[in-house]
Design a protein around this motif. Sequence first.
Motif, PDB file in Angstrom:
ATOM      1  N   ALA A 254       0.840  -1.199   0.000  1.00 31.95           N
ATOM      2  CA  ALA A 254       0.000   0.000   0.000  1.00 31.95           C
ATOM      3  C   ALA A 254       0.871   1.243   0.000  1.00 31.95           C
ATOM      4  O   ALA A 254       1.937   1.265   0.624  1.00 31.95           O
ATOM      5  N   LEU A 256       1.426   4.625   1.534  1.00 31.45           N
ATOM      6  CA  LEU A 256       0.985   5.210   2.790  1.00 31.45           C
ATOM      7  C   LEU A 256       0.307   6.558   2.565  1.00 31.45           C
ATOM      8  O   LEU A 256       0.769   7.392   1.759  1.00 31.45           O
ATOM      9  N   ALA A 263       0.140   5.539  10.025  1.00 32.30           N
ATOM     10  CA  ALA A 263      -0.403   5.189   8.715  1.00 32.30           C
ATOM     11  C   ALA A 263      -0.165   3.711   8.408  1.00 32.30           C
ATOM     12  O   ALA A 263      -1.021   3.037   7.837  1.00 32.30           O
ATOM     13  N   GLN A 267      -3.202   1.069   7.741  1.00 32.36           N
ATOM     14  CA  GLN A 267      -3.294   0.399   6.439  1.00 32.36           C
ATOM     15  C   GLN A 267      -2.751  -1.025   6.476  1.00 32.36           C
ATOM     16  O   GLN A 267      -2.522  -1.632   5.432  1.00 32.36           O
ATOM     17  N   TRP A 268      -2.552  -1.566   7.691  1.00 40.10           N
ATOM     18  CA  TRP A 268      -1.910  -2.881   7.822  1.00 40.10           C
ATOM     19  C   TRP A 268      -2.647  -3.979   7.074  1.00 40.10           C
ATOM     20  O   TRP A 268      -2.029  -4.840   6.452  1.00 40.10           O
ATOM     21  N   GLN A 270      -4.349  -3.768   4.355  1.00 37.73           N
ATOM     22  CA  GLN A 270      -4.063  -3.654   2.918  1.00 37.73           C
ATOM     23  C   GLN A 270      -2.623  -4.080   2.625  1.00 37.73           C
ATOM     24  O   GLN A 270      -2.351  -4.763   1.628  1.00 37.73           O
TER      25      GLN A 270
END
Length: 296
Positions: A254, A256, A263, A267-268, A270
Amino acid sequence: MTIRFDDRVAIVTGAGGGIGRAYALELARRGAKVVVNDLGASRDGSGHSDAAPAVVAEIEAFGGEAIADGGSVTDAAAMVAMAEAAKARWGRIDILINNAGVLRDRSFAKMTPEDFAFVVDVHLIGSAKATKAVWETMREQGYGRILMTASSTGLFGNFGQTNYGAAKLGLAGLTKTLHLEGAKHGIRVNTIAPVAGTRMTEDLFPEAAFAAFAPEHVAPAALFLVSEQAPSNMIVGAGAGVVQAAYITLTPGAVLAEPTPEAVAAQWAQITDRTGEIVPGSGAEQTMAILSKLQH
């Protein structure tokens, strides 16, 4: 089509017993001339024995051709001498199976730096020294087959084997770069992660399973990986007649939203989503994947 090794010269380290012996015997049965290397030490690396000459005698008994070598893989000069002896006898070296190994298992809390270093020295550095001793010969020939021995411990971890695991995953990394450097010279390099009942593992298997996991059941995968038809840059698991393939993969990741650890946390899901993951063919492909992600 029958896989044969007529007119091929193979070196197998740690071939005085267990899996290495099974490799040496089957290579010889299929026509290879074999250097049976074994220091003859116990599984913790201490002591010596006449293990290698005994395997040579087995090979000669069924009409095969082999020589014994008692050099330690930790000794670069001994590995060079082994390679030179093979060339002096048969004129070439086509196959190297890096199989020699030791165990000094303890939890990391109780492990000494010496035990950690020794296991890495035998498995990882020793394999590099043996490979270095044959590398130029294989480049000059335009042909070579090299097999590294990793382990499920290196690939996936195992309690009490930090030294062994570090060395074994290091061998998979060594394979990947040697594959790239050897490709244009006809050298194919692979990694096998065997599971077998040997003196190295005899206290880990129930008695019934010990027989099912005989070393001879690993040999088919190993011989394919050093044959003319061999792939390259593969990690192959083998045991009890089952053959598997393992891969080191990379998720798309991803971009960031902002360059902060918060962030990453947000978004972990994804980042770790395996949809569309790839198996990079080289380290540079990670950089290329990042650049492609940024462009999109």
